[in-house]
Design a protein around this motif. Structure first.
Motif, short mmCIF file in Angstrom:
data_model
loop_
_atom_site.label_atom_id
_atom_site.label_comp_id
_atom_site.label_asym_id
_atom_site.label_seq_id
_atom_site.Cartn_x
_atom_site.Cartn_y
_atom_site.Cartn_z
N ARG A 39 0.92 -1.24 0.07
CA ARG A 39 -0.35 -0.19 0.20
C ARG A 39 0.84 1.24 -0.41
O ARG A 39 1.26 1.74 -1.29
CB ARG A 39 -1.08 0.07 1.63
CG ARG A 39 -1.81 0.68 0.80
CD ARG A 39 -1.93 2.18 1.25
NE ARG A 39 -1.36 2.38 2.73
CZ ARG A 39 -0.93 3.74 3.47
NH1 ARG A 39 -0.95 5.06 2.13
NH2 ARG A 39 -0.98 4.09 4.05
N HIS A 126 -9.25 -0.56 7.58
CA HIS A 126 -7.69 0.63 7.91
C HIS A 126 -8.80 2.43 7.60
O HIS A 126 -7.71 2.63 6.26
CB HIS A 126 -6.65 1.10 7.75
CG HIS A 126 -5.56 1.95 8.49
ND1 HIS A 126 -4.60 1.58 7.51
CD2 HIS A 126 -5.48 3.35 9.63
CE1 HIS A 126 -3.56 2.64 8.36
NE2 HIS A 126 -4.61 3.66 8.52
N TYR A 128 -8.68 5.92 8.22
CA TYR A 128 -7.54 7.72 8.45
C TYR A 128 -8.45 8.37 7.86
O TYR A 128 -9.29 8.86 6.77
CB TYR A 128 -6.27 7.54 7.71
CG TYR A 128 -6.80 7.57 5.98
CD1 TYR A 128 -6.10 7.05 4.90
CD2 TYR A 128 -5.96 9.10 5.99
CE1 TYR A 128 -7.03 7.63 3.55
CE2 TYR A 128 -5.76 9.58 4.36
CZ TYR A 128 -6.37 8.83 3.72
OH TYR A 128 -6.65 9.07 2.11
N PRO A 210 0.87 7.85 13.13
CA PRO A 210 2.10 7.53 11.99
C PRO A 210 2.17 9.26 11.78
O PRO A 210 2.38 10.09 12.46
CB PRO A 210 1.34 8.21 10.39
CG PRO A 210 -0.64 8.71 10.69
CD PRO A 210 -0.66 8.38 12.70
C1 LIG Z 1 -2.59 5.93 6.03
C2 LIG Z 1 -1.67 6.63 7.23
C3 LIG Z 1 -1.85 5.88 8.05
C4 LIG Z 1 -0.49 7.07 6.04
O1 LIG Z 1 -0.32 6.85 5.31
C5 LIG Z 1 0.08 8.39 6.84
O2 LIG Z 1 0.27 9.09 7.56
O3 LIG Z 1 1.32 8.12 6.82
#
Ligand SMILES: CC(C)C(=O)C(=O)O
Ligand SMILES: CC(=O)SCCNC(=O)CCNC(=O)[C@H](O)C(C)(C)COP(=O)(O)OP(=O)(O)OC[C@H]1O[C@@H](n2cnc3c(N)ncnc32)[C@H](O)[C@@H]1OP(=O)(O)O
Length: 664
Positions: A39, A126, A128, A210
């Motif tokens: 991902r 997940h 965000y 993160p």
């Molecule tokens: C989606 C989040 C976990 C992300 O990839 C980041 O903030 O770097």
């Protein structure tokens, strides 16, 4: 440097700071690892991976031992969606592996995501949304409450769709752009999401912090994590996860200090692939633990193979200095490092150590699938004798005598310096072979026989100046006798200072390897012999060593000088001289002397002696009153008749006729 004034420290310290993390000095158990290669790693590639590549990458991650794998952002593209479907439809997800998918907190994206995961044996959804000041102001143009509501709405939709969709699901939430978010506000949003999900210890939710864009020093992050760890609701039912990026180059530190501060889980990638400077490198984290004696529960024992696949799937390149994986990370070029490594390895072998303590090598390269042969010590102009010696030993089984190492070291590094190139082990060997092993220019010894006479008597054929010369000499051993032959033949003087030998195994055959060091006028000269026979190998080594002595070049002059010396000897001892005397005087065999005299002077030994005697006799006949009989006797003939005959043959007159002719 201009421009720094426009930056400010955009991170937030928590309202209360505690520093329990600082009291711990190492990580005693591995965190839950989650690979986000498919991902975050994939979304940052110039050319994202194809479905087939993602499938193969997934299989590799499973093989390494990942139990949690974020496989994509199914709402992003057909490939991402089809990949998720392929994993489920082809039944490719092992029972003990959980896949994870990422979604924005937007209704149509979440719906599409659930379509993609339908029928999953177990998947983490997940969710965000960004919570930072900058994103609230600039992107969403929403207040803190409104941004929190995006998360709450998304969380609610996850609850709803999970109950309506076939499969087994658990949830993860990330306050994206956490580094620019007030820490207590991030906790507030996370707790609001948890209130919606009501996690249980038997079905935990994941809260993932993160460093979307890393903006503070690692200890700041650790302090933030410790605050979150202590202020999250449902803590026993929550897995606290970290998702470090590497913008300040501190991704690994953030992860390690974050674990000390209370995190249970790490999201990262192989070799640190990912957005911009990348995600945290899980290999480094795992191997850092490994190097502290903690099993990371991931298998990187064949890192070169993993790297090869990774490079082919992602079209990225693993940097030469990438920890544990780069081409050069176990390599020492510099002399003192090489010396210490070689000694450390020898020490380890000698003491049969299990613990790893070799200087300059943080882990045993073999543990990650590297080799000692080609990875550890490489030779260039910075190298020293220790490294060169190690290469010869490791690759060719050559154990140089202690005293020879420096000379060989300088010889090899000089070539590298001149060529401005690294030298491969084969090249190093060829330099060594050219100088110390190969046939040498000035003389060889072929055919050598020994007899037990006065110690050992050697009889050898010296090949010199295009001719074979049979020579003999005595010594207190075979090599000493051959050495005496050489000394006598060339009229040189040296000391046999070093002799060492060992067996050299090459495949199934074993040869003898001999090293000879001679000292000539305070200078050491070395030679090496390799032969099935130990005597022949030691003689070859001696021959090479003597060939290195500069004065051997002038061996022809030495030979001429010897003829003069022989003639002088005959001149002085003409009355009694015999071949036997000569052999003793010149330490050469009788046959050799007669052959040598004939070759060099064109006369036989007897002719030479007779010539001198006759010349003396003529002087006596001319100048004195001695009888012919006395003259014959005084120049070495017992028998006057014999003298008369020889004289007549040479001068075509008798001695008396000669005397008469002189007095006229
Ligand atoms: C989606 C989040 C976990 C992300 O990839 C980041 O903030 O770097
Ligand atoms: C830090 C990270 O790595 S987060 C993951 C990032 N990864 C990706 O974005 C890769 C996959 N993304 C995509 O393929 C696309 O962005 C899609 C398909 C998800 C969405 O595409 P689109 O809707 O066409 O465009 P886009 O992503 O630009 O949408 C922006 C809109 O979403 C909103 N938005 C962005 N992220 C979120 C979020 N996490 N939650 C809610 N809304 C969000 C933006 O505020 C913006 O709103 P607006 O339309 O009111 O202006």
């Amino acid at each position: 440097m201009k421009g720094y004034e426009k930056y400010q420290r955009a991170y937030f310290m928590p309202p209360e700071c505690t520093y329990d993390w600082v009291k711990k000095d190492y990580i005693d158990k591995p965190p839950i690892w989650c690979s986000v290669d498919l991902r975050d790693g994939n979304q940052a590639l110039i050319e994202p991976m194809s479905l087939e590549e993602k499938l193969q990458f997934f299989e590799m991650l499973v093989k390494i031992g990942f139990k949690e794998i974020e496989v994509g952002f199914p709402a992003a593209s057909e490939t991402e969606y089809n990949f998720m479907r392929a994993l489920i439809d082809r039944n490719m997800i092992p029972d003990d592996v959980t896949v994870q998918v990422l979604t924005q907190a937007r209704e149509h994206i979440i719906k599409k995501t659930f379509e993609a995961v339908k029928g999953a044996p177990h998947a983490v959804i997940h969710l965000y949304n960004s919570t930072s000041v900058a994103q609230r102001e600039q992107v969403f143009k929403k207040s803190k409450e409104e941004v929190k509501q995006i998360a709450i709405d998304g969380a609610k939709l996850l609850n709803k769709l999970a109950s309506e969709t076939e499969g087994n699901f658990s949830f993860e939430y990330s306050p994206e752009s956490f580094p620019g978010t007030e820490v207590d506000y991030a906790v507030e949003v996370c707790n609001a999401v948890l209130d919606v999900w009501q996690p249980k210890a038997s079905n935990k939710a994941i809260i993932n912090i993160p460093t979307t864009v890393e903006n503070a020093m690692p200890h700041v992050f650790a302090t933030q994590v410790e605050y979150i760890h202590k202020h999250l609701k449902y803590r026993d039912a929550v897995t606290l996860s970290l998702h470090p990026h590497n913008d300040r180059g501190c991704g690994v530190c953030d992860a390690e200090l974050g674990i000390l501060a209370g995190a249970d889980r790490i999201e990262g990638t192989l070799f640190g692939n990912g957005e911009r400077t990348g995600n945290v490198d899980i290999i480094t984290l795992a191997m850092n633990m490994f190097s502290h004696g903690v099993d990371p529960k991931l298998n990187f024992s064949n890192l070169p193979a993993i790297r090869e696949k990774y490079e082919s799937f992602t079209r990225m390149h693993v940097y030469e200095r990438q920890p544990y994986a780069g081409d050069l990370v176990f390599t020492a070029f510099s002399g003192s490092h090489q010396d210490a490594i070689a000694k450390g390895m020898a020490w380890r072998e000698e003491k049969k150590l299990n613990e790893w303590s070799v200087p300059y090598l943080p882990v045993d390269p073999m543990d990650v699938g590297r080799t000692y042969d080609s990875d550890v010590i490489r030779i260039n102009s910075q190298s020293g004798k220790g490294g060169v010696n190690y290469i010869l030993k490791q690759n060719f089984g050559i154990s140089l005598p202690e005293k020879m190492r420096e000379e060989v070291g300088y010889l090899v590094k000089h070539v590298s310096d001149e060529e401005h190139k690294e030298l491969s082990p084969q090249w190093v060997y060829e330099i060594f072979e050219d100088k110390y092993v190969k046939r040498q220019p000035y003389f060889q010894i072929e055919e050598c026989h020994f007899k037990q006479v006065d110690g050992i008597m050697a009889e050898a054929t010296i090949v010199h100046g295009g001719q074979n010369h049979l020579v003999s000499a005595n010594g207190n051993g075979r090599l000493d006798a051959v050495s005496n032959i050489i000394k006598q033949y060339f009229g040189i003087s040296y000391e046999l200072s070093v002799y060492e030998e060992h067996a050299l195994s090459h495949g199934s055959s074993s040869k003898a390897m001999s090293y000879v060091g001679i000292t000539c006028y305070g200078q050491m000269y070395w030679g090496v012999g390799i032969d099935d026979d130990i005597i022949r190998s030691s003689i070859s080594a001696l021959v090479v060593a003597v060939n290195q002595v500069p004065s051997i070049k002038s061996s022809v002059e030495i030979q001429d000088k010897r003829l003069m010396e022989m003639k002088n000897y005959i001149q002085t001892n003409y009355q009694t001289v015999t071949l036997e005397d000569m052999a003793k005087q010149f330490h050469l065999s009788e046959p050799y002397i007669s052959k040598y005299i004939k070759e060099k002077s064109g006369q036989t030994f007897v002719e030479l002696v007779q010539g001198v005697r006759m010349k003396k006799a003529r002087t006596l006949l001319k100048n004195g009153n001695m009888t012919v009989e006395n003259i014959a006797y005084s120049v070495g003939y017992q028998n006057v008749e014999h003298f008369n005959r020889l004289f007549k043959k040479k001068y075509e007159m008798t001695p008396v006729q000669y005397r008469n002719s002189c007095s006229k």
